[in-house]
Design a protein around this motif. Structure first.
Motif, PDB file in Angstrom:
ATOM      1  N   LEU B  21     -65.026 -78.664  36.099  1.00  0.00           N
ATOM      2  CA  LEU B  21     -64.392 -78.538  37.421  1.00  0.00           C
ATOM      3  C   LEU B  21     -65.384 -78.703  38.576  1.00  0.00           C
ATOM      4  N   SER B  22     -66.624 -79.045  38.243  1.00  0.00           N
ATOM      5  CA  SER B  22     -67.623 -79.087  39.315  1.00  0.00           C
ATOM      6  C   SER B  22     -67.687 -80.465  39.972  1.00  0.00           C
ATOM      7  N   GLY B  23     -68.037 -80.474  41.245  1.00  0.00           N
ATOM      8  CA  GLY B  23     -68.179 -81.721  41.992  1.00  0.00           C
ATOM      9  C   GLY B  23     -68.316 -81.413  43.464  1.00  0.00           C
ATOM     10  N   PRO B  24     -69.092 -82.218  44.204  1.00  0.00           N
ATOM     11  CA  PRO B  24     -69.357 -81.920  45.608  1.00  0.00           C
ATOM     12  C   PRO B  24     -68.117 -81.994  46.494  1.00  0.00           C
ATOM     13  N   GLN B  25     -67.075 -82.677  46.010  1.00  0.00           N
ATOM     14  CA  GLN B  25     -65.851 -82.821  46.824  1.00  0.00           C
ATOM     15  C   GLN B  25     -64.932 -81.613  46.715  1.00  0.00           C
ATOM     16  N   TYR B  26     -65.258 -80.690  45.802  1.00  0.00           N
ATOM     17  CA  TYR B  26     -64.357 -79.563  45.570  1.00  0.00           C
ATOM     18  C   TYR B  26     -64.803 -78.308  46.322  1.00  0.00           C
ATOM     19  N   GLY B  27     -63.911 -77.813  47.171  1.00  0.00           N
ATOM     20  CA  GLY B  27     -64.183 -76.562  47.874  1.00  0.00           C
ATOM     21  C   GLY B  27     -63.531 -75.380  47.192  1.00  0.00           C
ATOM     22  N   ARG B  74     -53.911 -86.507  44.532  1.00  0.00           N
ATOM     23  CA  ARG B  74     -54.559 -87.321  43.512  1.00  0.00           C
ATOM     24  C   ARG B  74     -56.025 -86.947  43.340  1.00  0.00           C
ATOM     25  N   GLU B  75     -56.614 -86.248  44.318  1.00  0.00           N
ATOM     26  CA  GLU B  75     -58.040 -85.930  44.235  1.00  0.00           C
ATOM     27  C   GLU B  75     -58.292 -84.693  43.365  1.00  0.00           C
ATOM     28  N   LEU B  76     -57.231 -84.005  42.954  1.00  0.00           N
ATOM     29  CA  LEU B  76     -57.401 -82.805  42.132  1.00  0.00           C
ATOM     30  C   LEU B  76     -57.981 -83.130  40.759  1.00  0.00           C
ATOM     31  N   ARG B  77     -58.677 -82.152  40.200  1.00  0.00           N
ATOM     32  CA  ARG B  77     -59.118 -82.226  38.814  1.00  0.00           C
ATOM     33  C   ARG B  77     -58.368 -81.112  38.073  1.00  0.00           C
ATOM     34  N   VAL B  78     -57.768 -81.445  36.934  1.00  0.00           N
ATOM     35  CA  VAL B  78     -56.992 -80.460  36.179  1.00  0.00           C
ATOM     36  C   VAL B  78     -57.513 -80.389  34.752  1.00  0.00           C
ATOM     37  N   VAL B  79     -57.768 -79.189  34.274  1.00  0.00           N
ATOM     38  CA  VAL B  79     -58.237 -78.962  32.906  1.00  0.00           C
ATOM     39  C   VAL B  79     -57.240 -78.040  32.198  1.00  0.00           C
ATOM     40  N   VAL B  80     -56.737 -78.488  31.052  1.00  0.00           N
ATOM     41  CA  VAL B  80     -55.819 -77.663  30.265  1.00  0.00           C
ATOM     42  C   VAL B  80     -56.357 -77.588  28.843  1.00  0.00           C
ATOM     43  N   SER B 100     -60.120 -78.475  43.612  1.00  0.00           N
ATOM     44  CA  SER B 100     -59.492 -79.198  44.718  1.00  0.00           C
ATOM     45  C   SER B 100     -60.329 -79.030  45.991  1.00  0.00           C
ATOM     46  N   GLY B 101     -59.932 -79.760  47.027  1.00  0.00           N
ATOM     47  CA  GLY B 101     -60.643 -79.662  48.286  1.00  0.00           C
ATOM     48  C   GLY B 101     -60.466 -78.293  48.922  1.00  0.00           C
ATOM     49  N   HIS B 102     -59.243 -77.787  48.861  1.00  0.00           N
ATOM     50  CA  HIS B 102     -58.908 -76.519  49.515  1.00  0.00           C
ATOM     51  C   HIS B 102     -58.081 -75.643  48.580  1.00  0.00           C
ATOM     52  N   ARG B 103     -57.994 -74.333  48.886  1.00  0.00           N
ATOM     53  CA  ARG B 103     -57.405 -73.386  47.944  1.00  0.00           C
ATOM     54  C   ARG B 103     -55.904 -73.555  47.734  1.00  0.00           C
ATOM     55  N   ASP B 104     -55.186 -73.956  48.783  1.00  0.00           N
ATOM     56  CA  ASP B 104     -53.728 -73.954  48.685  1.00  0.00           C
ATOM     57  C   ASP B 104     -53.225 -74.849  47.549  1.00  0.00           C
ATOM     58  N   GLU B 105     -53.729 -76.094  47.478  1.00  0.00           N
ATOM     59  CA  GLU B 105     -53.246 -76.995  46.434  1.00  0.00           C
ATOM     60  C   GLU B 105     -53.717 -76.538  45.051  1.00  0.00           C
ATOM     61  N   ALA B 106     -54.850 -75.832  44.988  1.00  0.00           N
ATOM     62  CA  ALA B 106     -55.329 -75.325  43.696  1.00  0.00           C
ATOM     63  C   ALA B 106     -54.367 -74.254  43.163  1.00  0.00           C
ATOM     64  N   TYR B 107     -53.952 -73.319  44.028  1.00  0.00           N
ATOM     65  CA  TYR B 107     -53.011 -72.283  43.599  1.00  0.00           C
ATOM     66  C   TYR B 107     -51.681 -72.896  43.167  1.00  0.00           C
TER      67      TYR B 107
END
Lengths: 91, 157
Positions: B21-27, B74-80, B100-107
């Motif tokens: 889940l790591s990457g510089p684009q993810y906040g 589309r920029e999200l990363r998802v791990v299942v 994700s970039g911001h928390r809302d879309e991650a939740y």
């Protein structure tokens, strides 16, 4: 005739040593009819079979997808391998 | 690949999930851990056996992950990742990770993936109780899930 191997999952694991059942059906049998043949095959191995409601709530699948009830089986092959998927509860 | 989908028989390690889940684009990194609980409907649970159709389960996870990308970005990363086999109380059975970039879309994406996973993935739970008994849990029927099967969909209970 078409030879069918059906892998068992979940609550169906208590039948056929938990692995799979094999039986023959006429070529062109639909998935819906196959569900009935599977019930008969399970009943042959376990006369006290009491999981008809579970079977009615189950689907048949190959390794790619759940099969449509109306789909006909066996075009161009003699043997197919499927799985019976009872209601699911992952997580 | 924006979606990582796996069925595993070994314990799921936190550092592996974090690395995926790591990457510089993810906040935001959000990881849901599902564990085996010691009680269900009044019964003391010792362990749970997870029966899984691996090929179909991984395909279903990928489809659900792709749906989450469609819905939440589309920029999200998802791990299942889901365990198979017998697990003791306290062991991790499932992980849903979202970056994700911001928390809302991650939740939102995390919630979507775990809820869909529970009702669509070919996975079955057998609970083993303290009294020595065991039982397959009732689940959600997949009838109506066949692609393009209107007849089956209308017959869904």
């Amino acid at each position: 005739m078409l030879r069918i191997d059906v892998r068992l999952f979940g609550a169906f694991r208590k039948y056929a040593n938990g692995s799979e059942v094999t039986f023959e059906v006429p070529r062109g049998t639909t998935v819906s009819a196959l569900r009935k043949h599977l019930g008969e095959a399970l009943r042959r191995g376990a006369p006290a079979f009491a999981d008809q409601p579970l079977l009615d709530a189950s689907v048949l699948a190959d390794d790619e997808q759940i099969l449509d009830d109306a789909q006909q089986l066996g075009r161009g092959v003699d043997r197919i391998s499927l799985a019976v998927l009872p209601p699911v509860c992952g997580g | 690949m924006r979606v990582l989908a796996r069925v595993v028989s070994e314990p799921i390690r936190a550092e592996v999930v974090a690395a995926e889940l790591s990457g510089p684009q993810y906040g935001a990194q959000l990881v849901f851990w599902g564990l085996v609980r010691d009680e269900n409907e009044g019964k003391r649970v010792h362990a749970v056996s997870y029966d899984v159709h691996p090929a179909l389960a991984e395909k279903t996870f990928r489809e659900i992950g792709e749906e989450a990308l469609e819905r939440y970005g589309r920029e999200l990363r998802v791990v299942v990742i889901h365990r198979a086999g017998r697990l003791a109380v306290g062991e991790v059975s499932v992980v849903v990770g979202v970056a994700s970039g911001h928390r809302d879309e991650a939740y939102q994406a995390s919630r979507y993936v775990i809820e869909q996973l529970k009702t669509r993935s070919p996975i079955w739970k057998q609970e083993h109780y303290a009294d020595g008994d065991s039982e397959w849990l009732l689940g959600h029927s997949l009838r109506g899930e066949a692609q393009g099967n209107a007849a089956a969909a209308s017959a869904k209970p």
